[in-house]
Design a protein around this motif. Structure first.
Motif, short mmCIF file in Angstrom:
data_model
loop_
_atom_site.label_atom_id
_atom_site.label_comp_id
_atom_site.label_asym_id
_atom_site.label_seq_id
_atom_site.Cartn_x
_atom_site.Cartn_y
_atom_site.Cartn_z
N TRP A 144 49.23 42.51 21.33
CA TRP A 144 47.87 43.04 21.49
C TRP A 144 47.16 42.34 22.65
CZ3 TRP A 144 45.78 46.87 18.33
CH2 TRP A 144 44.41 47.05 18.36
N GLU A 145 47.28 41.02 22.67
CA GLU A 145 46.64 40.24 23.74
C GLU A 145 47.35 40.44 25.07
OE1 GLU A 145 43.70 38.44 23.48
OE2 GLU A 145 43.74 39.64 21.66
N LEU A 146 48.67 40.62 25.02
CA LEU A 146 49.41 40.85 26.25
C LEU A 146 49.01 42.19 26.88
CD1 LEU A 146 51.49 39.71 28.17
CD2 LEU A 146 53.29 40.73 26.77
N VAL A 147 48.74 43.20 26.06
CA VAL A 147 48.22 44.47 26.57
C VAL A 147 46.90 44.25 27.28
CG1 VAL A 147 47.16 46.65 25.84
CG2 VAL A 147 49.41 46.03 24.98
N GLY A 148 46.04 43.39 26.71
CA GLY A 148 44.76 43.07 27.35
C GLY A 148 44.95 42.41 28.71
N VAL A 149 45.90 41.51 28.80
CA VAL A 149 46.19 40.85 30.09
C VAL A 149 46.67 41.87 31.12
CG1 VAL A 149 47.67 39.17 31.25
CG2 VAL A 149 46.68 38.61 29.03
N CYS A 150 47.58 42.75 30.69
CA CYS A 150 48.11 43.76 31.61
C CYS A 150 47.01 44.71 32.09
CB CYS A 150 49.22 44.56 30.93
SG CYS A 150 50.70 43.60 30.57
N SER A 151 46.11 45.09 31.18
CA SER A 151 45.01 45.96 31.59
C SER A 151 44.14 45.27 32.63
CB SER A 151 44.17 46.36 30.37
OG SER A 151 43.46 45.24 29.86
N TYR A 152 43.93 43.96 32.48
CA TYR A 152 43.16 43.19 33.46
C TYR A 152 43.85 43.24 34.83
CZ TYR A 152 41.29 39.08 35.84
OH TYR A 152 40.74 38.22 36.76
N LEU A 153 45.17 43.05 34.83
CA LEU A 153 45.92 43.05 36.10
C LEU A 153 45.90 44.41 36.77
CD1 LEU A 153 49.05 40.99 34.96
CD2 LEU A 153 47.15 40.18 36.38
N LEU A 154 46.00 45.50 35.98
CA LEU A 154 46.10 46.83 36.56
C LEU A 154 44.75 47.43 36.92
CD1 LEU A 154 49.01 48.21 34.37
CD2 LEU A 154 49.03 47.94 36.85
N ILE A 155 43.73 47.20 36.08
CA ILE A 155 42.40 47.70 36.42
C ILE A 155 41.89 47.01 37.68
CG2 ILE A 155 39.98 47.82 35.67
CD1 ILE A 155 41.07 48.03 32.78
N GLY A 156 42.18 45.74 37.80
CA GLY A 156 41.76 44.98 38.98
C GLY A 156 42.85 44.90 40.04
N PHE A 157 43.75 45.87 40.06
CA PHE A 157 44.88 45.82 41.01
C PHE A 157 44.38 45.76 42.45
CE2 PHE A 157 48.23 47.79 43.60
CZ PHE A 157 49.30 46.96 43.27
N TRP A 158 43.35 46.57 42.76
CA TRP A 158 42.74 46.49 44.09
C TRP A 158 41.60 45.46 44.03
CZ3 TRP A 158 42.80 52.47 43.86
CH2 TRP A 158 44.04 52.94 44.31
N TYR A 159 41.97 44.21 43.84
CA TYR A 159 41.01 43.15 43.54
C TYR A 159 40.08 42.82 44.70
CZ TYR A 159 44.56 40.36 45.95
OH TYR A 159 45.45 39.89 46.87
N THR A 160 40.44 43.24 45.93
CA THR A 160 39.54 42.99 47.05
C THR A 160 38.32 43.91 47.00
OG1 THR A 160 40.86 44.53 48.40
CG2 THR A 160 41.40 42.18 48.55
N LYS A 161 38.39 44.93 46.18
CA LYS A 161 37.27 45.84 45.97
C LYS A 161 36.41 45.27 44.85
CE LYS A 161 36.47 50.69 44.69
NZ LYS A 161 37.14 51.93 44.22
N PRO A 162 35.15 44.89 45.12
CA PRO A 162 34.33 44.23 44.09
C PRO A 162 34.22 45.02 42.78
CG PRO A 162 33.27 44.11 46.23
CD PRO A 162 34.45 45.02 46.40
N GLU A 163 34.11 46.35 42.89
CA GLU A 163 33.96 47.16 41.68
C GLU A 163 35.20 47.05 40.79
OE1 GLU A 163 31.48 48.95 44.95
OE2 GLU A 163 33.56 48.24 44.73
N ALA A 164 36.37 46.95 41.41
CA ALA A 164 37.61 46.86 40.64
C ALA A 164 37.74 45.51 39.94
CB ALA A 164 38.82 47.10 41.56
N SER A 165 37.45 44.45 40.66
CA SER A 165 37.54 43.11 40.04
C SER A 165 36.51 42.95 38.94
CB SER A 165 37.37 42.02 41.10
OG SER A 165 36.11 42.12 41.75
N ASP A 166 35.31 43.49 39.14
CA ASP A 166 34.27 43.42 38.10
C ASP A 166 34.68 44.24 36.87
OD1 ASP A 166 32.73 41.85 39.73
OD2 ASP A 166 31.40 43.46 40.39
#
Length: 631
Positions: A144-166
């Motif tokens: 369950w927690e690993l899914v949360g970590v993966c969602s963090y990595l993929l939602i923020g994949f374009w991390y140079t974009k402030p909206e994505a990292s936020d």
């Protein structure tokens, strides 16, 4: 370990193996990385199909345990549990994940992080499959927690974009709130049951060993996990912002992985939840409120992915509503059909964005002739989610409505009916404006997407049409009979109710007709509706200002409390520690002066101390003086 259990373990292990290979060996080779990831999930899908077939011809429970550690008398195991519910979820997760990864080869072909993206997709798939095959509460919490970590990595994949990292940080933090409650529920339950194993915990609960009040508390704490992962109100705020990630990620999160995890968990532990009717009522009403709440917001959004995001919120509310009302099979059936047409909708939206380079539906239009495959498949998915006969969404939605009708809860039944009307309206608003409306500036040079993107669309369209047929009542084998088993205590297969089926169809067609009247024929101007609704439109456009309310609370309440705690910590807690240090230094400096090196001085001090001690005894305990004179 029997064959089915071993296959279940291999199915989950293949994506993590692909992740390791890509990270360690192939990250510099884009095509190789993609093929490794797709091949792994394709084999997992094949194994899932075989296990599903075996469960159809010979239903049963297959499980095994591997001892992990012992904490006192508590034994922690890692294991696998394969049953009817498991095989359906394995089939859905691996199929959607495989199609999303094939689609990603076209969508992400120019991205610098191509190999990294596929490694994250493999890890995400592994995490969800780990949840599905888990046979105990501790193991499901780890994945369950690993899914949360993966969602963090993929939602923020374009991390140079402030909206994505936020958005990634927001998703991670909001889910921690729900996961904390989930963990408390697990600990309370296992403390009483003395085990994490699903079967043993369920048997313990069904024996009546936990008093009703405590059972309600445990059930609601466990449900907190589903509120976070499946984005139920009030922890729904992360899901719309998750659209900042790449569109294939949105499809995977919204269709078959992260948000499905919460609904699956409630179904997996349904026997525990059903032991508390108070908890079931809370679950049903939260689901019902979320479904209509999100649907109203979707009515006025203009970002194609955000419309679909709020649609997902609404449909998840539908599933939770069904489970809370006693519709175990109805909720899982809708989770299954929804995975296909929602994945199709998101991948179709990605195809549109790939062609027109904008998310704003009002800047597109007239795409039907330029993108016929995308248009037709999107139309099929839109009809399916609207619940039009005989597509997949019709059958699962009908079963939910029958469940609500038979439960006797009129309020929840009409909430679901109204939500169905709004769903048909806002989804056809999206389709009409995007594909049938006047050609927008961004649509001039649009063209159909490559085969790597359109083939997954066509496959998902087939499932969106025919997947619901497994739920037709009266068949010798249908989904209700298939997934019904002893753990789903209190659930039952619903029968076809022609009155409800006709009513829901009329409601859906009415929503579609209104969308055509407003956005295609324009008998009623959309601008006129916006002016008439006035502040209501503004309220919906700003999502009821929930995010603003949260930010106000965080800035004006939470931060004030934390500042007060920081002052207390620095001035009282640290001050007390620093005071002890100061007194020690001060006393040491004073006592240091007594160290003269003179034996006579030391003798005088010792003698003076003895005199003081004798005087003290004489004052406070005269009898003690007599003891000094005894031999």
């Amino acid at each position: 370990m029997d064959t089915i259990s071993m296959l279940g373990l291999i199915t989950a292990a293949l994506p993590i193996l692909a992740f390791i290979i890509i990270v360690a060996f192939t990250k510099k080779y884009r095509l190789t990385s993609a093929l490794v990831s797709i091949t792994a999930v394709a084999i997992s899908f094949s194994l899932s199909c075989y296990m599903l077939y075996q469960q159809i011809i010979a239903p049963g429970l297959h499980s095994f345990n591997i001892p992990w550690m012992y904490i006192g008398s508590l034994e922690l195991n890692m294991g696998v549990m394969i049953n009817q519910l498991t095989t359906i979820m394995l089939f859905v997760v691996t199929l959607v994940s495989m199609l999303v990864q094939i689609y990603s080869m076209g969508y992400m072909h120019d991205d610098e992080g191509f190999s990294k993206f596929f490694s994250f997709l493999s890890l995400f798939t592994f995490s969800m499959l780990g949840i599905v095959i888990s046979n105990n509460l501790m193991q499901i919490y780890i994945f369950w927690e690993l899914v949360g970590v993966c969602s963090y990595l993929l939602i923020g994949f374009w991390y140079t974009k402030p909206e994505a990292s936020d958005a990634a940080k927001k998703a991670f933090i909001v889910n921690r709130v729900g996961d904390f409650g989930f963990l408390l529920g697990i600990l309370l339950l296992t403390f009483r049951a003395g085990t994490f194993d699903f079967i043993k915990v369920i048997a313990f609960v069904q024996s009546g060993a936990i008093e009703p009040g405590m059972m309600t508390i445990i059930a609601l704490l466990l449900f907190c996990g589903a509120v976070g992962k499946s984005a139920q109100f009030p922890l729904h705020v992360w899901l719309p912002d998750a659209m900042e990630g790449p569109t294939p990620v949105s499809a995977l999160i919204h269709a078959a992985t992260m948000v499905a995890a919460g609904v699956f968990m409630v179904a997996r532990l349904y026997a525990i939840f059903s032991m508390s009717q108070d908890a079931m009522h809370v679950i049903a009403y939260i689901g019902g409120f979320t479904s209509i709440f999100a649907a109203t917001i979707a009515l006025v959004q203009k970002d194609i992915k955000r419309i679909l995001a709020f649609s997902t919120l609404s449909q998840l509310g539908y599933m939770i509503l069904a489970l809370g009302a006693g519709g175990y099979t109805a909720g899982m059936f809708h989770l299954t059909t929804h995975a296909f047409f929602k994945a199709l909708l998101f991948l179709g939206a990605g195809s549109v964005i790939h062609a027109v380079h904008t998310n704003d539906i009002w800047q597109t239009g007239g795409l039907h002739k330029k993108m016929p495959i995308t248009s037709i498949t999107m139309l099929i998915a839109t009809l399916a989610i609207a619940g039009i006969f005989p597509l997949a969404g019709f059958w699962s939605k009908d079963e939910i409505l029958v469940t609500l009708h038979d439960s006797g809860n009129t309020l929840l039944y009409y909430t679901a009916i109204i939500t169905a009307f709004m769903t048909a309206f806002y989804m056809f608003r999206l389709y009409i404006v995007t594909f049938l409306g006047e050609q927008g500036h961004h649509s001039e040079h649009a063209h159909e997407s490559p085969l790597t993107m359109t083939i997954p669309l066509m496959i998902l369209a087939v499932f969106s049409i025919f997947a619901g047929l497994v739920g037709i009542p009266g068949q010798e084998i249908n989904i209700s009979k298939f997934i019904f088993f002893s753990e789903s205590a209190g659930s039952h297969a619903e029968s076809m109710n022609m009155g409800i089926a006709v009513t829901s169809s009329i409601v859906a067609l009415s929503g579609i007709a209104l969308a055509f009247i407003v956005y295609f024929f324009k008998f009623i101007k959309a601008e006129s509706l916006k002016k008439i609704s006035g502040p209501i439109y503004t309220l919906l456009e700003n999502k009821y200002y929930i995010d603003e309310i949260y930010m106000f609370f965080i800035k004006n309440v939470f931060f004030v409390i934390t500042e007060a705690l920081k002052w207390f910590d620095r001035n009282v807690v640290d001050g007390a520690v620093n005071l002890v240090a100061f007194l020690t230094r001060w006393g040491g400096n004073k006592l240091r002066r007594t160290t003269t090196g003179s034996v006579q001085t030391y003798a005088l001090v010792i003698f003076s101390g003895m005199i003081i001690a004798i005087i003290a005894f004489a004052i406070y305990d005269p009898e003690a003086l007599k003891l000094l004179g005894r031999p």
